[in-house]
Design a protein around this motif. Structure first.
Motif, PDB file in Angstrom:
ATOM      1  N   ALA A 179       0.765  -1.141   0.108  1.00  0.00           N
ATOM      2  CA  ALA A 179      -0.074   0.122  -0.106  1.00  0.00           C
ATOM      3  C   ALA A 179       0.828   1.363   0.182  1.00  0.00           C
ATOM      4  O   ALA A 179       0.568   2.174  -0.707  1.00  0.00           O
ATOM      5  N   MET A 180       2.040   1.392   0.560  1.00  0.00           N
ATOM      6  CA  MET A 180       2.948   2.116   0.897  1.00  0.00           C
ATOM      7  C   MET A 180       3.668   2.776  -0.745  1.00  0.00           C
ATOM      8  O   MET A 180       3.642   3.915  -1.129  1.00  0.00           O
ATOM      9  N   CYS A 181       3.696   1.575  -1.225  1.00  0.00           N
ATOM     10  CA  CYS A 181       4.622   1.686  -2.684  1.00  0.00           C
ATOM     11  C   CYS A 181       3.279   2.376  -3.486  1.00  0.00           C
ATOM     12  O   CYS A 181       3.891   2.971  -4.336  1.00  0.00           O
ATOM     13  N   ILE A 182       2.058   1.736  -3.400  1.00  0.00           N
ATOM     14  CA  ILE A 182       0.939   2.758  -4.116  1.00  0.00           C
ATOM     15  C   ILE A 182       1.072   4.054  -4.181  1.00  0.00           C
ATOM     16  O   ILE A 182       0.974   4.863  -5.053  1.00  0.00           O
ATOM     17  N   MET A 183       1.110   4.575  -2.967  1.00  0.00           N
ATOM     18  CA  MET A 183       0.994   6.068  -2.559  1.00  0.00           C
ATOM     19  C   MET A 183       2.397   6.557  -3.029  1.00  0.00           C
ATOM     20  O   MET A 183       2.289   7.892  -3.314  1.00  0.00           O
TER      21      MET A 183
END
Length: 464
Positions: A176-180
């Motif tokens: 999820a952090m990579c998506i952001m």
């Protein structure tokens, strides 16, 4: 529910992160027996796992909103998510219970920063006509995490071992952090020249720490619990005085005093969470100790409330797009009250349909109340104070939950003393539960009164 195309990646990252916070809380509760056996933890040490995580949430939720306004909401979101996910991976390797408990405190801190920034990000990005839809999806993610935590955590612990609950959650949170990072480049920041109120944060953190430990000490030592509660009140008074003098306060107290719609909505949220949060606690003991259900059977029954909450969030968003949000939130509070009232008549021969009905009413009511009430809070605060408002939403929610636990602790001590709940004192437990339902029902009436007063203030401002 409609979502703007350019915001889909943002919504995916935020909702995925919001899913993990309650999922980790509920999932850890499900794996406590094997976790305790593996780490050689006592019952007291296991109870601290939830207490210190909650403490991290309580202390840093308000700070997270203000930090997002100053340094950027996306930046604070990423910092909180990285702290949460990395610590989840590290916790999976821990062999020492004391270090494990300490790291859970910092994981709660990351969850608090993440939670406050998530709500502020969605409100900042959402067009006004789609705000309720965005918050509805946000609510679905939170309640889905609550519902999935116990069954998924139990399955993971049974198949792979409890450590994989932490490793799997950590890896998913990093995704999820990579998506952001790679798909949401936009930053939102409203007060670039402001500075963070460190003394105010320390006073507030001390007050919430005292409140948290007051709740846990109340059952064993009323004097210590009472003194800690008094300390909490003193520190809160000092915090308010500090905020009135600070040029860049964590909470604009003057705004709360002037803005009745905002302040009444926050009070309604606090009272509402204070009225129904402990229902699962009572139902769990009632089903397992009183009615003889297994942990798995009771868990499936108790998951009904979170499932209904998740399903009701899109309905609440749709209603908010069609009707007055104030009226919708009042209706949700009334549904919670009906659920509490039905639970007040439970005895050992009651049908399980009564429990199911109470959970459905409370689950639907809490979603139908929370979504429009949160939307009203964010709109009343204005764009410049979205971060503060998001921190306040999380703070009153957690404070309401803690206050509910204090009420439950005091009443259990009154009816049962220091005895554990068992077949021999089930009659006393039922009387305690019924009295709590009456107390919570009265609190629910207060929440209804707050929403009605808020609705009248809102109408008056609109006419003016």
């Amino acid at each position: 529910m409609r979502i703007a195309k350019e915001d889909r990646w943002l919504l995916l990252a935020v909702c995925a992160a919001q899913f993990f916070i309650p999922f980790m809380v509920a999932g850890v509760s499900a794996v406590l027996p094997p976790l305790g056996e593996s780490l050689g933890a006592s019952a007291r040490e296991l109870s601290l796992l939830g207490a210190v995580y909650t403490l991290g949430l309580v202390v840093f939720q308000l700070a997270g909103g203000t930090l997002g306004d100053i340094y950027g909401r996306r930046r604070v979101f990423l910092f909180g998510l990285s702290l949460f996910s990395v610590l989840a991976l590290v916790l999976g390797f821990m062999q020492n219970i004391d270090l494990f408990i300490t790291l859970r405190l910092f994981q709660g801190m990351g969850a608090a920063l993440l939670s406050s920034a998530s709500l502020a990000l969605l409100v900042s990005a959402a067009p006004k006509e789609l705000r309720a839809s965005y918050l509805g999806v946000h609510g679905v993610a939170i309640y889905a995490g609550i519902a999935c935590g116990p069954p998924v955590g139990g399955l993971i612990a049974g198949w792979l071992g409890w450590r994989w609950l932490f490793w799997g959650t950590g890896m998913a949170a990093l995704a999820a952090m990579c998506i952001m990072i790679f798909r949401v480049p936009t930053e939102w920041r409203m007060t670039e020249k402001a500075t963070f109120d460190v003394p105010g944060c320390l006073l507030y953190g001390g007050a919430m720490t005292a409140l948290t430990f007051a709740a846990s000490c109340m059952a064993d030592d009323h004097l210590v619990g009472g003194l800690l509660f008094l300390l909490c009140l003193v520190l809160l008074v000092c915090f308010i005085r500090r905020e009135l003098r600070s040029p860049f306060p964590m909470v604009d107290v003057r705004m709360l005093r002037r803005n009745r719609v905002l302040s009444l909505s926050l009070v309604a949220a606090f009272v509402n969470y204070c009225s129904f949060f402990g229902m699962i606690f009572f139902f769990s003991l009632y089903l397992q100790v009183g009615r003889g259900f297994s942990v798995q059977e009771a868990g499936l029954i108790l998951a009904l409330q979170a499932a209904v909450q998740s399903l009701a969030s899109p309905v609440a968003a749709s209603l908010c797009n069609r009707y007055d949000q104030g009226i919708i939130s009042t209706a949700g509070t009334v549904l919670c009250g009906l659920g509490l009232l039905s639970a007040a008549f439970l005895d050992m021969d009651s049908s399980l349909w009564i429990i199911a009905g109470a959970q459905c009413l409370i689950g639907a009511g809490s979603s139908i109340f929370a979504l429009p009430n949160t939307t009203i809070i964010m709109e009343a605060a204005g764009p410049a104070r979205v971060g503060q408002a998001s921190g306040l939403v999380g703070t009153v929610r957690t404070a309401g939950m803690l206050s509910n636990l204090i009420i439950i602790t005091l009443t259990l001590s009154l009816f049962l003393g220091h005895e554990p709940v068992g077949k021999g004192n089930m009659d006393a437990f039922l009387r305690c539960m019924q009295m709590n339902m009456v107390v919570f029902g009265i609190l629910n009436l207060l929440a209804v009164a707050c929403t009605l007063a808020r609705n009248r203030s809102s109408s008056t401002q609109a006419d003016a």
